[in-house]
Design a protein around this motif. Structure first.
Motif, mmCIF file in Angstrom:
data_model
loop_
_atom_site.group_PDB
_atom_site.id
_atom_site.type_symbol
_atom_site.label_atom_id
_atom_site.label_comp_id
_atom_site.label_asym_id
_atom_site.label_seq_id
_atom_site.Cartn_x
_atom_site.Cartn_y
_atom_site.Cartn_z
ATOM 1 N N UNK A 95 0.800 -1.227 0.000
ATOM 2 C CA UNK A 95 0.000 0.000 0.000
ATOM 3 C C UNK A 95 0.837 1.285 0.000
ATOM 4 N N UNK A 96 2.155 1.183 0.251
ATOM 5 C CA UNK A 96 3.006 2.371 0.195
ATOM 6 C C UNK A 96 3.056 3.194 1.457
ATOM 7 N N UNK A 128 -12.714 4.555 14.020
ATOM 8 C CA UNK A 128 -14.127 4.560 14.388
ATOM 9 C C UNK A 128 -14.967 3.965 13.249
ATOM 10 N N UNK A 129 -16.227 3.753 13.537
ATOM 11 C CA UNK A 129 -17.086 3.048 12.575
ATOM 12 C C UNK A 129 -17.252 3.799 11.257
ATOM 13 N N UNK A 130 -17.619 5.064 11.314
ATOM 14 C CA UNK A 130 -17.952 5.861 10.118
ATOM 15 C C UNK A 130 -19.150 5.222 9.384
ATOM 16 N N UNK A 131 -19.632 5.914 8.377
ATOM 17 C CA UNK A 131 -20.865 5.469 7.710
ATOM 18 C C UNK A 131 -20.680 4.249 6.822
ATOM 19 N N UNK A 165 -7.991 2.078 4.945
ATOM 20 C CA UNK A 165 -8.598 3.319 5.412
ATOM 21 C C UNK A 165 -7.821 4.522 4.879
ATOM 22 N N UNK A 166 -6.492 4.474 4.963
ATOM 23 C CA UNK A 166 -5.675 5.586 4.475
ATOM 24 C C UNK A 166 -5.695 5.671 2.955
ATOM 25 N N UNK A 171 -9.119 12.394 1.911
ATOM 26 C CA UNK A 171 -8.471 13.352 2.804
ATOM 27 C C UNK A 171 -7.001 12.995 3.059
ATOM 28 N N UNK A 172 -6.638 11.719 2.847
ATOM 29 C CA UNK A 172 -5.264 11.276 3.096
ATOM 30 C C UNK A 172 -4.447 11.145 1.806
ATOM 31 N N UNK A 173 -5.002 11.598 0.691
ATOM 32 C CA UNK A 173 -4.332 11.424 -0.600
ATOM 33 C C UNK A 173 -2.969 12.108 -0.633
ATOM 34 N N UNK A 174 -2.831 13.242 0.057
ATOM 35 C CA UNK A 174 -1.569 13.977 0.031
ATOM 36 C C UNK A 174 -0.428 13.198 0.673
#
Length: 295
Positions: A95-96, A128-131, A165-166, A171-174
C-alpha cells in the motif's frame, strides 16, 4: 508333670512373641512421622527458580494515552514490534505506507496491544465506525461518550483495514505524495490531514520511531542502508550551560539529542511532573527540536 512343663513353655513363648509386636509398630510410626520433615526441607529449593522469572527492574515504564490510558514497559513495546513488524512491512510493500509509521501508530493507538480497544475489539489504530463500516463494532469513550469503534476478528485484520482506510479516503491522498520512507513527513501529514486531534501526535510517532529504530523496517522494504538512530531517551551528562535557550523567548528550551525530561528538569531546577504540566505532556517522549516551556 512333663505335660504341664511343656504347656508352660508354650504359653511363655506366645507371651514373648506378642509383647514384641508393639516395638515393630512403633518404629513404623516413627518413620511415618518423619515424612513431613522431608517435604518441609524441599519447599525453599522449589521457590527459588520462580524469582528468576520476575521482570527486570531496569525495564523502563511509560504511560501511553490515546483512546485509553495504558501503562507499558519497553520490553512490552519491543515484543509488540516483533509481533507485527512483518505485517507492517507487508503493508508498506502493498500500500506504500511506511512500516515505521504503521508500527508507531499501532504502539500509540493500542497501547502496545494492551489498550481497551485492542483487547476488546482487536482494534489497534483507534478507527471509528464511520458510515461505510458494515462489520461488528464496540462502544468506547473517546472525544465523546460511547463512540462507535470497529471490531475485528483478529489484529491482522485491523492492520489491513488501517491501510485500506488511508488509501481509500481522499483526505489522506496527500500522504502518498511523500517519499515512501519519509517517516517525519508522514507523521506530520497524518496530523495535518486530521487523523488525530492531539497537536503532539507527530512528535509522539517520531519519538517511537527513533527510540525503537523502527525506520530499519522501511529500509528493509526499500533496500536502502539503515543507520541506527541514537536514542534520544538515553541519559547523558547535561550541558554545563543553558546554551539551547531560545534567544527570542528565554522561557523556551529546544530539546537536543540525548535530552530527557529528567535531565532538562535538573538543568532548570524543576520537578519532572512540573515540566510535564507546563507543556501538557502525557508521557515522557521527547523529539529533537521540540520546544519546552521551562520558566
Amino acid at each position: 508333670m512333663v505335660k504341664k512343663i511343656i504347656t508352660f513353655l508354650i504359653l511363655a513363648t506366645l507371651v514373648s512373641c506378642s509383647s514384641s509386636k508393639p516395638t515393630i509398630a512403633t518404629t513404623k510410626k516413627a518413620a511415618a512421622v518423619q515424612r513431613p520433615r522431608v517435604a518441609t526441607t524441599k519447599k525453599p529449593t522449589y521457590s527459588k527458580p520462580i524469582g528468576k522469572n520476575y521482570p527486570s527492574t531496569n525495564n523502563t515504564t511509560e504511560v501511553i494515552q490515546s483512546t485509553s490510558k495504558t501503562v507499558v514497559t519497553s520490553d512490552l513495546v519491543n515484543n509488540y514490534i516483533l509481533q507485527f513488524k512483518d505485517i507492517a512491512m507487508g503493508n508498506m510493500t502493498k500500500y506504500g505506507i511506511p512500516a515505521s509509521i504503521i508500527l508507531a501508530q499501532g504502539i500509540l493507538e493500542s497501547g502496545a496491544g494492551k489498550g481497551d480497544l485492542a483487547l476488546d475489539a482487536n482494534n489497534h489504530f483507534g478507527i471509528k465506525c464511520h458510515n461505510d463500516w458494515l462489520g461488528e463494532s464496540v462502544r468506547h469513550d473517546d472525544d465523546s461518550a460511547q463512540e462507535c469503534f470497529r471490531k475485528y476478528p483478529e489484529a491482522s485484520e485491523s492492520y489491513r483495514d488501517h491501510a485500506l482506510f488511508l488509501v481509500g479516503k481522499k483526505r489522506y491522498a496527500s500522504l502518498f505524495t511523500y517519499e515512501k520512507d519519509d517517516y517525519k513527513a508522514w507523521a506530520k501529514g497524518l496530523r495535518a490531514c486530521g487523523y488525530a486531534t492531539d497537536p503532539n501526535y507527530p512528535d509522539k510517532l517520531i519519538s517511537y520511531i527513533e527510540r525503537y529504530n523502527l525506520h530499519q523496517y522501511d529500509c528493509q522494504v526499500t533496500g536502502r542502508n539503515y543507520k541506527p538512530f541514537e536514542k534520544s531517551v538515553a541519559v547523558k551528562s547535561a550541558p554545563t550551560s543553558n546554551t539551547n535557550i531560545n534567544p527570542n523567548d528565554p522561557n523556551l528550551y529546544e530539546v537536543q539529542k540525548g535530552d530527557t525530561l529528567y535531565s532538562i528538569s535538573k538543568k532548570f531546577n524543576l520537578m519532572v511532573d512540573d515540566l510535564k504540566q507546563k507543556n501538557n505532556l502525557s508521557d515522557n517522549a521527547l523529539s529533537i527540536g521540540q520546544k519546552l516551556k521551562v520558566q
